[in-house]
Each structure stands twice: as structure tokens, then as C-alpha cells.
Design a protein around this motif. Structure first.
Motif, PDB file in Angstrom:
ATOM      1  N   ALA A 113      -0.560 -45.920  27.585  1.00  0.00           N
ATOM      2  CA  ALA A 113       0.734 -46.530  27.897  1.00  0.00           C
ATOM      3  C   ALA A 113       1.589 -45.597  28.750  1.00  0.00           C
ATOM      4  O   ALA A 113       2.387 -46.051  29.566  1.00  0.00           O
ATOM      5  CB  ALA A 113       1.470 -46.885  26.603  1.00  0.00           C
ATOM      6  N   SER A 114       1.421 -44.278  28.569  1.00  0.00           N
ATOM      7  CA  SER A 114       2.170 -43.300  29.349  1.00  0.00           C
ATOM      8  C   SER A 114       1.351 -42.013  29.467  1.00  0.00           C
ATOM      9  O   SER A 114       0.389 -41.814  28.728  1.00  0.00           O
ATOM     10  CB  SER A 114       3.505 -42.979  28.670  1.00  0.00           C
ATOM     11  OG  SER A 114       3.275 -42.335  27.434  1.00  0.00           O
ATOM     12  N   GLU A 115       1.752 -41.163  30.395  1.00  0.00           N
ATOM     13  CA  GLU A 115       1.061 -39.882  30.564  1.00  0.00           C
ATOM     14  C   GLU A 115       1.271 -39.006  29.331  1.00  0.00           C
ATOM     15  O   GLU A 115       0.373 -38.258  28.940  1.00  0.00           O
ATOM     16  CB  GLU A 115       1.561 -39.165  31.821  1.00  0.00           C
ATOM     17  CG  GLU A 115       0.735 -37.945  32.162  1.00  0.00           C
ATOM     18  CD  GLU A 115       1.084 -37.340  33.506  1.00  0.00           C
ATOM     19  OE1 GLU A 115       0.708 -36.184  33.730  1.00  0.00           O
ATOM     20  OE2 GLU A 115       1.724 -38.011  34.329  1.00  0.00           O
ATOM     21  N   GLU A 116       2.430 -39.120  28.695  1.00  0.00           N
ATOM     22  CA  GLU A 116       2.699 -38.345  27.477  1.00  0.00           C
ATOM     23  C   GLU A 116       1.731 -38.727  26.359  1.00  0.00           C
ATOM     24  O   GLU A 116       1.254 -37.871  25.614  1.00  0.00           O
ATOM     25  CB  GLU A 116       4.151 -38.555  27.012  1.00  0.00           C
ATOM     26  CG  GLU A 116       5.200 -37.948  27.916  1.00  0.00           C
ATOM     27  CD  GLU A 116       5.454 -38.770  29.180  1.00  0.00           C
ATOM     28  OE1 GLU A 116       5.261 -40.009  29.166  1.00  0.00           O
ATOM     29  OE2 GLU A 116       5.829 -38.168  30.199  1.00  0.00           O
ATOM     30  N   ALA A 117       1.430 -40.018  26.239  1.00  0.00           N
ATOM     31  CA  ALA A 117       0.478 -40.472  25.219  1.00  0.00           C
ATOM     32  C   ALA A 117      -0.918 -39.930  25.515  1.00  0.00           C
ATOM     33  O   ALA A 117      -1.642 -39.516  24.600  1.00  0.00           O
ATOM     34  CB  ALA A 117       0.447 -42.001  25.162  1.00  0.00           C
ATOM     35  N   ALA A 118      -1.294 -39.889  26.787  1.00  0.00           N
ATOM     36  CA  ALA A 118      -2.598 -39.336  27.168  1.00  0.00           C
ATOM     37  C   ALA A 118      -2.670 -37.857  26.800  1.00  0.00           C
ATOM     38  O   ALA A 118      -3.677 -37.392  26.247  1.00  0.00           O
ATOM     39  CB  ALA A 118      -2.847 -39.526  28.662  1.00  0.00           C
ATOM     40  N   LEU A 119      -1.620 -37.120  27.093  1.00  0.00           N
ATOM     41  CA  LEU A 119      -1.598 -35.693  26.765  1.00  0.00           C
ATOM     42  C   LEU A 119      -1.612 -35.458  25.257  1.00  0.00           C
ATOM     43  O   LEU A 119      -2.179 -34.470  24.783  1.00  0.00           O
ATOM     44  CB  LEU A 119      -0.364 -35.035  27.379  1.00  0.00           C
ATOM     45  CG  LEU A 119      -0.341 -34.956  28.908  1.00  0.00           C
ATOM     46  CD1 LEU A 119       1.030 -34.532  29.400  1.00  0.00           C
ATOM     47  CD2 LEU A 119      -1.415 -34.019  29.410  1.00  0.00           C
ATOM     48  N   LYS A 120      -1.031 -36.375  24.514  1.00  0.00           N
ATOM     49  CA  LYS A 120      -0.950 -36.244  23.059  1.00  0.00           C
ATOM     50  C   LYS A 120      -2.290 -36.512  22.376  1.00  0.00           C
ATOM     51  O   LYS A 120      -2.678 -35.790  21.461  1.00  0.00           O
ATOM     52  CB  LYS A 120       0.105 -37.229  22.541  1.00  0.00           C
ATOM     53  CG  LYS A 120       0.305 -37.224  21.055  1.00  0.00           C
ATOM     54  CD  LYS A 120       1.397 -38.225  20.678  1.00  0.00           C
ATOM     55  CE  LYS A 120       1.565 -38.369  19.198  1.00  0.00           C
ATOM     56  NZ  LYS A 120       2.571 -39.386  18.859  1.00  0.00           N
ATOM     57  N   PHE A 121      -3.019 -37.522  22.824  1.00  0.00           N
ATOM     58  CA  PHE A 121      -4.207 -37.973  22.111  1.00  0.00           C
ATOM     59  C   PHE A 121      -5.537 -37.527  22.721  1.00  0.00           C
ATOM     60  O   PHE A 121      -6.553 -37.497  22.026  1.00  0.00           O
ATOM     61  CB  PHE A 121      -4.228 -39.501  22.014  1.00  0.00           C
ATOM     62  CG  PHE A 121      -3.160 -40.049  21.128  1.00  0.00           C
ATOM     63  CD1 PHE A 121      -3.206 -39.852  19.765  1.00  0.00           C
ATOM     64  CD2 PHE A 121      -2.094 -40.762  21.656  1.00  0.00           C
ATOM     65  CE1 PHE A 121      -2.228 -40.362  18.938  1.00  0.00           C
ATOM     66  CE2 PHE A 121      -1.104 -41.273  20.847  1.00  0.00           C
ATOM     67  CZ  PHE A 121      -1.173 -41.072  19.474  1.00  0.00           C
ATOM     68  N   GLU A 122      -5.568 -37.206  23.998  1.00  0.00           N
ATOM     69  CA  GLU A 122      -6.845 -36.975  24.667  1.00  0.00           C
ATOM     70  C   GLU A 122      -7.280 -35.517  24.643  1.00  0.00           C
ATOM     71  O   GLU A 122      -6.463 -34.617  24.616  1.00  0.00           O
ATOM     72  CB  GLU A 122      -6.745 -37.467  26.118  1.00  0.00           C
ATOM     73  CG  GLU A 122      -8.066 -37.782  26.746  1.00  0.00           C
ATOM     74  CD  GLU A 122      -8.894 -38.754  25.940  1.00  0.00           C
ATOM     75  OE1 GLU A 122      -9.965 -38.342  25.459  1.00  0.00           O
ATOM     76  OE2 GLU A 122      -8.492 -39.903  25.776  1.00  0.00           O
ATOM     77  N   ARG A 123      -8.595 -35.315  24.691  1.00  0.00           N
ATOM     78  CA  ARG A 123      -9.156 -33.961  24.718  1.00  0.00           C
ATOM     79  C   ARG A 123      -8.892 -33.320  26.076  1.00  0.00           C
ATOM     80  O   ARG A 123      -8.883 -33.985  27.107  1.00  0.00           O
ATOM     81  CB  ARG A 123     -10.659 -34.014  24.429  1.00  0.00           C
ATOM     82  CG  ARG A 123     -10.924 -34.461  22.992  1.00  0.00           C
ATOM     83  CD  ARG A 123     -12.362 -34.693  22.778  1.00  0.00           C
ATOM     84  NE  ARG A 123     -12.690 -35.943  23.480  1.00  0.00           N
ATOM     85  CZ  ARG A 123     -13.756 -36.672  23.219  1.00  0.00           C
ATOM     86  NH1 ARG A 123     -14.613 -36.293  22.313  1.00  0.00           N
ATOM     87  NH2 ARG A 123     -13.995 -37.786  23.878  1.00  0.00           N
ATOM     88  N   GLU A 124      -8.703 -32.013  26.049  1.00  0.00           N
ATOM     89  CA  GLU A 124      -8.269 -31.272  27.228  1.00  0.00           C
ATOM     90  C   GLU A 124      -9.264 -31.368  28.390  1.00  0.00           C
ATOM     91  O   GLU A 124      -8.871 -31.541  29.541  1.00  0.00           O
ATOM     92  CB  GLU A 124      -8.044 -29.810  26.850  1.00  0.00           C
ATOM     93  CG  GLU A 124      -7.379 -29.008  27.943  1.00  0.00           C
ATOM     94  CD  GLU A 124      -7.037 -27.601  27.502  1.00  0.00           C
ATOM     95  OE1 GLU A 124      -7.076 -26.708  28.355  1.00  0.00           O
ATOM     96  OE2 GLU A 124      -6.737 -27.404  26.305  1.00  0.00           O
ATOM     97  N   TYR A 125     -10.556 -31.267  28.100  1.00  0.00           N
ATOM     98  CA  TYR A 125     -11.533 -31.285  29.199  1.00  0.00           C
ATOM     99  C   TYR A 125     -11.597 -32.657  29.875  1.00  0.00           C
ATOM    100  O   TYR A 125     -11.834 -32.743  31.082  1.00  0.00           O
ATOM    101  CB  TYR A 125     -12.919 -30.827  28.719  1.00  0.00           C
ATOM    102  CG  TYR A 125     -13.717 -31.853  27.950  1.00  0.00           C
ATOM    103  CD1 TYR A 125     -14.660 -32.644  28.592  1.00  0.00           C
ATOM    104  CD2 TYR A 125     -13.557 -32.020  26.585  1.00  0.00           C
ATOM    105  CE1 TYR A 125     -15.397 -33.573  27.896  1.00  0.00           C
ATOM    106  CE2 TYR A 125     -14.299 -32.933  25.877  1.00  0.00           C
ATOM    107  CZ  TYR A 125     -15.230 -33.713  26.545  1.00  0.00           C
ATOM    108  OH  TYR A 125     -15.972 -34.631  25.843  1.00  0.00           O
ATOM    109  N   LEU A 126     -11.364 -33.747  29.126  1.00  0.00           N
ATOM    110  CA  LEU A 126     -11.341 -35.071  29.741  1.00  0.00           C
ATOM    111  C   LEU A 126     -10.091 -35.259  30.598  1.00  0.00           C
ATOM    112  O   LEU A 126     -10.153 -35.887  31.657  1.00  0.00           O
ATOM    113  CB  LEU A 126     -11.419 -36.161  28.670  1.00  0.00           C
ATOM    114  CG  LEU A 126     -12.764 -36.302  27.966  1.00  0.00           C
ATOM    115  CD1 LEU A 126     -12.681 -37.338  26.860  1.00  0.00           C
ATOM    116  CD2 LEU A 126     -13.861 -36.655  28.941  1.00  0.00           C
ATOM    117  N   LEU A 127      -8.982 -34.694  30.146  1.00  0.00           N
ATOM    118  CA  LEU A 127      -7.763 -34.746  30.963  1.00  0.00           C
ATOM    119  C   LEU A 127      -7.973 -34.005  32.279  1.00  0.00           C
ATOM    120  O   LEU A 127      -7.563 -34.477  33.341  1.00  0.00           O
ATOM    121  CB  LEU A 127      -6.590 -34.136  30.201  1.00  0.00           C
ATOM    122  CG  LEU A 127      -6.075 -34.926  28.996  1.00  0.00           C
ATOM    123  CD1 LEU A 127      -5.076 -34.090  28.215  1.00  0.00           C
ATOM    124  CD2 LEU A 127      -5.454 -36.232  29.441  1.00  0.00           C
TER     125      LEU A 127
END
Length: 103
Positions: A73-87
Motif C-alpha cells: 500500500a505504501s513504501e513504508e509498509a514495504a520497508l516494514k514487512f519485507e526482507r532487506e535483500y528483496l528490497l
């Protein structure tokens, strides 16, 4: 390159839509992650910083790849839930500073 969404599932708890897709790239090279992110952003009407590719599997000898993408839904949500290497692979997040000489 033609992308077809085969399955779409809402995950409200993690603020994302989980998408399985098939890419037909017959006669072309396997598309890059960036090309798939750009195309999925258009298809899902999402910002580019919110699309994370989990995996892409290419079938040997055929111009077909299958994959799994998460659209947040937002970039903040991606940073919160996703693993660092996938980001990092998806080009999301802060750019790392290069170490200075002498340190």
C-alpha cells in the motif's frame, strides 16, 4: 513481453496485494526485474517503490516465466514487512553510503 496475472490475493494484515503472474517473452530475452516492476506498477496502478518481486522462474527452452510479486500500500509498509535483500533487488529503500578512503 506480455504479463498475465494468474492469481491475486489481498493481505490486509501486511498491507499488500500478493500477485502470481506469467510472462510470455517468446523470441526475446528473459525480462529484467526492473522491466517487470515497471509493467506491474502500470497494471496494478501502484507506485514503483511499492512493488517487490519475490521470485521469477523461467522454463527452460520456452519463452515463459512465472513469478510472485507483492504490491504494498505504501513504501513504508514495504520497508516494514519485507526482507532487506528483496528490497535491495527491487530498488527500494535508502542507498547505502560507500565507505570513505582511510576508514
Amino acid at each position: 513481453m506480455k504479463i498475465e496475472i494468474t492469481e491475486k490475493k489481498e493481505n490486509l494484515l501486511q498491507e499488500r496485494t500478493e500477485v502470481r503472474f506469467t510472462v510470455d517473452h517468446t523470441g526475446e530475452a528473459t525480462p529484467t526485474r526492473k522491466a517487470i516492476i515497471d509493467e506491474m506498477s502500470k497494471m496494478m496502478k501502484a507506485k514503483k517503490g511499492t512493488v517487490v518481486i519475490n521470485n521469477i522462474d523461467t522454463q527452460y527452452g520456452r519463452g515463459i516465466s512465472k513469478g510472485y510479486v507483492k504490491v504494498y500500500a505504501s513504501e513504508e509498509a514495504a520497508l516494514k514487512f519485507e526482507r532487506e535483500y528483496l528490497l535491495k533487488r527491487s530498488g527500494i529503500g535508502k542507498a547505502e553510503e560507500a565507505p570513505k578512503e582511510g576508514q
